[in-house]
Scaffold this motif. Structure first.
Motif, short mmCIF file in Angstrom:
data_model
loop_
_atom_site.label_atom_id
_atom_site.label_comp_id
_atom_site.label_asym_id
_atom_site.label_seq_id
_atom_site.Cartn_x
_atom_site.Cartn_y
_atom_site.Cartn_z
N TYR A 39 45.48 40.97 37.16
CA TYR A 39 44.15 40.39 36.91
C TYR A 39 43.95 40.15 35.42
O TYR A 39 43.49 39.08 35.00
N HIS A 40 44.31 41.12 34.61
CA HIS A 40 44.15 40.97 33.15
C HIS A 40 45.12 39.92 32.59
O HIS A 40 44.77 39.19 31.66
N ASN A 43 43.63 36.56 33.20
CA ASN A 43 42.53 36.28 32.28
C ASN A 43 42.99 35.89 30.88
O ASN A 43 42.21 35.33 30.11
#
Length: 133
Positions: A39-40, A43
């Protein structure tokens, strides 16, 4: 099993948290928000200026890989990799699936890597950039 919406990529990330970790954290913080490393990595994609974006993170016996073309997310997955050679296999598999040219692709690496491992990747790719999350 948990999920996170990724509206900017018109996708939903589905992931699992080991029961023991979930139970322990939930006792301390009931409203905890769980986000996997992938997820990071997703991003960070807008900050990478390359057209072909490949982000890699090595952790305990797992390699996490995100591939995107410009701003379009193509793949985000985690693979079992007990050693660096196995991790390389999955990196090359993703590159092939995404149809990226090795000579024009810079690997964006998150986490620790030895000098020998970085050198091993650099001989195949345009470059290897090291990042922190």
């Amino acid at each position: 099993v948990m999920s996170i919406e990724l509206p900017q990529h018109e996708a939903t990330m589905v992931f699992a948290i080991p029961e023991q970790i979930y139970a322990t954290v939930s006792k301390i913080q009931r409203e905890a928000i769980y986000t996997p490393i992938v997820y990071h990595m997703i991003n960070t994609l807008p900050q990478i200026e390359e057209n072909n974006k490949v982000c890699v993170h090595f952790s305990d016996e797992t390699v996490h890989i995100v591939a995107a073309e410009r701003n379009q997310l193509l793949l985000a997955n985690s693979y079992p990799a007990k050693d660096f050679v196995t991790a390389q296999y999955y990196i090359f598999l993703v590159i092939k699936e995404a149809m990226f040219n090795l000579q024009f692709t810079t690997i964006q690496l998150f986490g620790d890597i030895t000098k020998e491992e970085k050198k091993g990747l650099t001989k195949y790719f345009k470059g290897v950039n090291i990042h922190t999350l």
